[in-house]
Motif scaffolding. Structure first.
Motif, PDB file in Angstrom:
ATOM      1  N   LEU A  31     -12.974  -4.508 -19.968  1.00 45.52           N
ATOM      2  CA  LEU A  31     -12.938  -6.107 -18.719  1.00 45.52           C
ATOM      3  C   LEU A  31     -14.238  -6.768 -18.829  1.00 45.52           C
ATOM      4  N   GLN A  32     -15.130  -6.619 -19.170  1.00 46.76           N
ATOM      5  CA  GLN A  32     -16.666  -7.137 -19.455  1.00 46.76           C
ATOM      6  C   GLN A  32     -15.284  -8.325 -20.783  1.00 46.76           C
ATOM      7  N   GLU A  33     -15.284  -7.471 -21.391  1.00 51.38           N
ATOM      8  CA  GLU A  33     -14.733  -8.341 -23.210  1.00 51.38           C
ATOM      9  C   GLU A  33     -13.335  -9.407 -22.501  1.00 51.38           C
ATOM     10  N   ALA A  34     -13.272  -9.766 -21.913  1.00 55.05           N
ATOM     11  CA  ALA A  34     -11.954  -9.730 -21.988  1.00 55.05           C
ATOM     12  C   ALA A  34     -12.465 -11.280 -20.325  1.00 55.05           C
ATOM     13  N   GLY A  35     -13.352 -10.859 -19.797  1.00 54.97           N
ATOM     14  CA  GLY A  35     -14.167 -12.513 -19.495  1.00 54.97           C
ATOM     15  C   GLY A  35     -14.165 -12.666 -18.112  1.00 54.97           C
ATOM     16  N   ALA A  36     -14.532 -10.738 -17.396  1.00 58.02           N
ATOM     17  CA  ALA A  36     -13.800 -10.190 -16.531  1.00 58.02           C
ATOM     18  C   ALA A  36     -15.711 -10.292 -16.235  1.00 58.02           C
ATOM     19  N   LYS A  37     -15.865 -10.487 -14.486  1.00 59.85           N
ATOM     20  CA  LYS A  37     -17.124 -10.527 -13.617  1.00 59.85           C
ATOM     21  C   LYS A  37     -16.884  -9.038 -13.426  1.00 59.85           C
ATOM     22  N   VAL A  38     -18.005  -8.214 -14.276  1.00 52.75           N
ATOM     23  CA  VAL A  38     -16.776  -6.728 -13.531  1.00 52.75           C
ATOM     24  C   VAL A  38     -18.039  -5.871 -12.089  1.00 52.75           C
ATOM     25  N   ILE A  39     -17.856  -5.398 -11.450  1.00 53.12           N
ATOM     26  CA  ILE A  39     -18.335  -5.150 -10.671  1.00 53.12           C
ATOM     27  C   ILE A  39     -18.718  -3.284 -10.715  1.00 53.12           C
ATOM     28  N   LEU A  40     -19.726  -1.982 -10.623  1.00 53.83           N
ATOM     29  CA  LEU A  40     -19.619  -1.428 -10.836  1.00 53.83           C
ATOM     30  C   LEU A  40     -19.245  -0.429  -9.567  1.00 53.83           C
ATOM     31  N   ILE A  41     -19.184   0.340  -9.186  1.00 49.95           N
ATOM     32  CA  ILE A  41     -19.091   1.279  -7.895  1.00 49.95           C
ATOM     33  C   ILE A  41     -18.806   2.712  -8.249  1.00 49.95           C
ATOM     34  N   SER A  42     -19.648   3.111  -7.434  1.00 48.90           N
ATOM     35  CA  SER A  42     -19.435   5.235  -7.942  1.00 48.90           C
ATOM     36  C   SER A  42     -20.677   5.680  -7.079  1.00 48.90           C
ATOM     37  N   ASP A  43     -19.802   6.999  -6.759  1.00 43.81           N
ATOM     38  CA  ASP A  43     -21.291   8.267  -5.955  1.00 43.81           C
ATOM     39  C   ASP A  43     -21.992   8.756  -7.248  1.00 43.81           C
ATOM     40  N   TRP A  44     -23.549   9.677  -6.439  1.00 45.51           N
ATOM     41  CA  TRP A  44     -23.964   9.889  -7.618  1.00 45.51           C
ATOM     42  C   TRP A  44     -25.086  11.340  -7.444  1.00 45.51           C
ATOM     43  N   SER A  45     -25.153  12.053  -7.759  1.00 45.43           N
ATOM     44  CA  SER A  45     -26.216  12.551  -7.414  1.00 45.43           C
ATOM     45  C   SER A  45     -27.548  13.074  -8.031  1.00 45.43           C
ATOM     46  N   LYS A  46     -28.525  14.446  -8.006  1.00 41.71           N
ATOM     47  CA  LYS A  46     -29.594  14.508  -9.227  1.00 41.71           C
ATOM     48  C   LYS A  46     -28.751  15.617  -9.880  1.00 41.71           C
ATOM     49  N   LYS A  47     -27.695  16.018  -9.146  1.00 40.95           N
ATOM     50  CA  LYS A  47     -27.231  17.222  -9.430  1.00 40.95           C
ATOM     51  C   LYS A  47     -26.537  16.574 -11.534  1.00 40.95           C
ATOM     52  N   ILE A  48     -26.541  15.993 -11.158  1.00 37.88           N
ATOM     53  CA  ILE A  48     -25.230  15.283 -12.370  1.00 37.88           C
ATOM     54  C   ILE A  48     -26.298  15.067 -13.707  1.00 37.88           C
ATOM     55  N   ASN A  49     -27.393  14.216 -13.287  1.00 35.66           N
ATOM     56  CA  ASN A  49     -28.300  14.108 -14.173  1.00 35.66           C
ATOM     57  C   ASN A  49     -29.885  14.610 -12.869  1.00 35.66           C
ATOM     58  N   SER A  50     -30.998  14.853 -13.601  1.00 37.21           N
ATOM     59  CA  SER A  50     -32.321  15.005 -12.277  1.00 37.21           C
ATOM     60  C   SER A  50     -32.951  13.119 -12.540  1.00 37.21           C
ATOM     61  N   LYS A  51     -32.728  12.894 -13.671  1.00 33.16           N
ATOM     62  CA  LYS A  51     -33.048  10.874 -13.678  1.00 33.16           C
ATOM     63  C   LYS A  51     -32.454   9.848 -12.962  1.00 33.16           C
ATOM     64  N   LEU A  52     -31.402  10.519 -11.794  1.00 34.50           N
ATOM     65  CA  LEU A  52     -30.740   9.631 -11.393  1.00 34.50           C
ATOM     66  C   LEU A  52     -31.528   9.654  -9.595  1.00 34.50           C
ATOM     67  N   LEU A  53     -32.607   8.454 -10.262  1.00 36.15           N
ATOM     68  CA  LEU A  53     -33.567   8.686  -8.625  1.00 36.15           C
ATOM     69  C   LEU A  53     -33.384   6.842  -7.793  1.00 36.15           C
ATOM     70  N   SER A  54     -32.981   6.495  -8.517  1.00 36.13           N
ATOM     71  CA  SER A  54     -32.198   5.302  -7.669  1.00 36.13           C
ATOM     72  C   SER A  54     -31.360   3.922  -8.779  1.00 36.13           C
ATOM     73  N   THR A  55     -30.886   3.613  -7.768  1.00 36.72           N
ATOM     74  CA  THR A  55     -29.488   2.706  -8.092  1.00 36.72           C
ATOM     75  C   THR A  55     -30.464   1.619  -9.351  1.00 36.72           C
ATOM     76  N   GLU A  56     -31.643   1.506  -9.459  1.00 33.81           N
ATOM     77  CA  GLU A  56     -32.084   0.713 -10.926  1.00 33.81           C
ATOM     78  C   GLU A  56     -32.120   1.911 -11.581  1.00 33.81           C
ATOM     79  N   SER A  57     -31.851   3.147 -11.852  1.00 38.18           N
ATOM     80  CA  SER A  57     -32.398   4.016 -12.668  1.00 38.18           C
ATOM     81  C   SER A  57     -30.904   4.083 -13.510  1.00 38.18           C
ATOM     82  N   VAL A  58     -29.816   4.848 -12.696  1.00 38.74           N
ATOM     83  CA  VAL A  58     -28.587   4.413 -12.419  1.00 38.74           C
ATOM     84  C   VAL A  58     -28.128   3.241 -13.510  1.00 38.74           C
ATOM     85  N   ALA A  59     -28.734   1.945 -13.690  1.00 39.90           N
ATOM     86  CA  ALA A  59     -28.051   0.620 -13.626  1.00 39.90           C
ATOM     87  C   ALA A  59     -28.452   0.690 -15.514  1.00 39.90           C
ATOM     88  N   ASP A  60     -30.563   1.417 -15.488  1.00 43.21           N
ATOM     89  CA  ASP A  60     -30.884   1.939 -16.542  1.00 43.21           C
ATOM     90  C   ASP A  60     -30.558   2.205 -17.775  1.00 43.21           C
TER      91      ASP A  60
END
Length: 581
Positions: A31-60
């Motif tokens: 989608l991004q390479e086709a020229g679209a502006k992409v908005i990502l949404i999801s749910d997450w928790s530390k059970k998946i990954n202990s590094k998921l402390l904030s939206t910024e950490s997920v973005a990283d």
């Protein structure tokens, strides 16, 4: 907007060579390479990954795996809709954690509209949530111009549908987990498809108990006895053998370091099962060794865990070797998938579905809400030769056919046409089908479906021409009449116009004038310039055209007849598709 699967893209150890990970990444990159502006949404928790402390950490994390900067956008927490200028900061954006919003689980329509603000196309790439009704997977589909499956979603759906196929024999099911009563219908489905059922884990105790064997009382599931007997009888009638553990590793309750092997029906007091014994694993090996297709669904675990338990690892190694020799293998559930990933063998030859709940719902015969909501993710395959005596006749489709009075009345009146009713209410469709069978109707047929999502898929495969589409009194039971027109999404109108034959007609009517006007405006707006009003038989004026005084077909729908019986007016109009030059 892309609804991605956090359990795939945000897990601690990401294997980018796996099919699920590569497909999930490809959806976003494509989608991004086709020229679209992409908005990502999801749910997450530390059970998946202990590094998921904030939206910024997920973005990283996402920036790292995508090799492209992901920018965070705060709009959910502030309840401020996205603005175009917010999207100028980058090409890929991430909204806050959906799990922190109760409106998400409630499938709140206002929240779904809020999420979709500024969004043209919605892409669902979170198949693991498709058994749930969420605002970010189902509700949002009513708000966007087009809604479709991402590559990971599509691949997972393909894998799921393969589990129901019996093209390779013998087909063996290895079934773990618990809660037999809730899974009874799914287990009967497996018994109808497979050549052997192998029970492991808690489910095996319910089968053993139903067969009259001695089982520790704390392992017996309340209310599951009758369901277990039904499954045993169903499998017996199908000549499908059932295998359950012959021996078990057990742990001493008073001395957890002490473990011994007991016959599965002879576990002594003070000892609790923790793993399959060697004879049980040998029996499984003897059954699966010649299999051409295997599904392992559910964990091999009992109520108590022990670090020394390795039955799942042995089973995973066994299946890996079979997979290398050409056996078609599907692994379902987090624990089973984890056991397979821990093996050193390559996983590219296996189908792996992380969320077992989705698969169990599918095996029960239930439609997955997240799949049904999409426009083209779940194509219908209709046997038109079975539906009609002559499938080459011109076709008339009534969208929202209700009790089917219009379709059945027209089918009796016009034997030169075939009639199809599309209705989302399953109970009404079953009644209509019973009437078709009762009257031996050869030119009438009904399908339970959401036409907004499936019209194109269904009608595009019809052998003859589409000559008439009718939308009559949409959603008469809505408390707010002004909302009735909303079933007419742009994607549905475009599908109707694309498939309609030249000079084909669209018949619209409602007992609410504003609804009729809005339907007309929507068809003319999204009709690609191919529709025009038909003016004959009109004598009641309205802005921009005329209302039809009478129903031109002489056959009334059920709601239309109800309106006429109470002396209220109907607002009707006819559109015609212009002849293509």
């Amino acid at each position: 907007m892309v609804r991605f699967d956090s359990t795939i893209l945000l897990r601690n150890q990401l294997d980018q060579s796996s099919v699920s990970v590569s497909s999930a990444l490809y959806t976003i990159k494509y989608l991004q390479e086709a020229g679209a502006k992409v908005i990502l949404i999801s749910d997450w928790s530390k059970k998946i990954n202990s590094k998921l402390l904030s939206t910024e950490s997920v973005a990283d994390i996402l920036s790292s795996v995508l090799q492209h900067k992901v920018v965070t956008v705060r709009c959910i927490s502030s309840s401020i809709p996205l603005k175009r200028e917010d999207l100028d900061k980058g090409d890929i954006h991430l909204l806050e954690n959906l799990s922190e919003n109760k409106e998400e689980v409630a499938n709140c329509s206002n929240f779904a509209e809020f999420l979709s603000s500024g969004v043209d196309i919605f892409v669902n790439d979170s198949f693991s949530q498709s058994h749930k009704i969420l605002a970010s997977t189902v509700g949002i589909c009513r708000c966007c111009y087009a809604c479709m499956a991402g590559f990971q979603f599509e691949e997972s759906l393909h894998q799921l549908k393969k589990t129901a196929q019996t093209n390779k024999k013998p087909y063996v099911a290895i079934i773990g987990g618990g809660n037999l009563k809730n899974k009874a219908a799914a287990l009967q489905f497996l018994a109808s498809r497979c050549d052997a059922l192998i029970f492991i884990g808690l489910l095996s105790f319910q089968i053993m108990h139903a067969l009259g064997q001695s089982v520790p009382s704390y392992f017996v599931e309340h209310g599951a006895h009758e369901a277990a007997l039904d499954i045993i009888e169903f499998a017996h009638n199908k000549n499908v053998p059932i295998l359950y553990p012959e021996d078990l590793w057990c742990m001493n309750q008073h001395n957890p370091k002490k473990v011994e092997i007991f016959p599965s029906c002879g576990v002594l007091d003070g000892w609790v099962p923790i793993d399959l014994g060697p004879r049980s694993l040998d029996n499984i090996r003897s059954v699966v060794i010649n299999s051409k297709k295997i599904i392992w669904i559910g964990p091999m675990k009992f109520r108590f865990l022990n670090p020394c338990s390795n039955g799942a690892s042995i089973l995973a190694e066994m299946l890996c070797k079979l997979g290398q020799s050409g056996c078609n293998i599907t692994i379902v559930g987090n624990m089973a998938c984890k056991a397979m990933r821990n093996q050193s063998f390559g996983l590219s030859s296996f189908d792996m579905l992380e969320n077992a709940s989705v698969v169990w719902e599918f095996f029960k015969g239930r439609k997955l809400p997240g799949v049904v909501a999409l426009d083209r993710a779940y194509p219908f395959e209709v046997d038109w030769n079975a539906a009609y005596s002559d499938p080459a006749l011109p076709l008339v489709v009534d969208i929202g056919s209700g009790n089917g009075l219009f379709i059945m009345g027209m089918a009796r009146k016009r034997k030169d046409l075939n009639f199809l009713g599309l209705e989302i209410n399953g109970k009404l469709v079953r009644c209509c089908k019973a009437s078709v069978h009762q009257y031996d109707m050869k030119n009438g047929y009904f399908i339970e479906t959401n036409a907004t999502s499936t019209f194109r898929s269904i009608v595009s495969n019809y052998p003859g021409e589409l000559v008439l589409v009718s939308v009559q009194c949409p959603n008469p039971d809505f408390n707010k009449p002004e909302n009735r027109w909303r079933m007419l999404q742009r994607s549905l109108i475009e599908a109707v116009v694309d498939l309609l034959a030249s000079n084909g007609k669209v018949f619209l009517q409602s007992d609410v004038k504003a609804v009729a006007v809005r339907m007309k405006e929507e068809f003319l707006k999204y009709g690609k310039g191919k529709l025009d009003l038909v003016h004959d038989q009109c004598n009641r004026e309205f802005s921009g055209g005329m209302w039809l005084e009478e129903n031109p077909f002489g056959v009334h729908s059920d709601w239309e007849q109800h309106v006429l019986d109470r002396g209220a007016p109907m607002y009707r109009l006819m559109l015609s598709k212009l002849t293509e030059k």
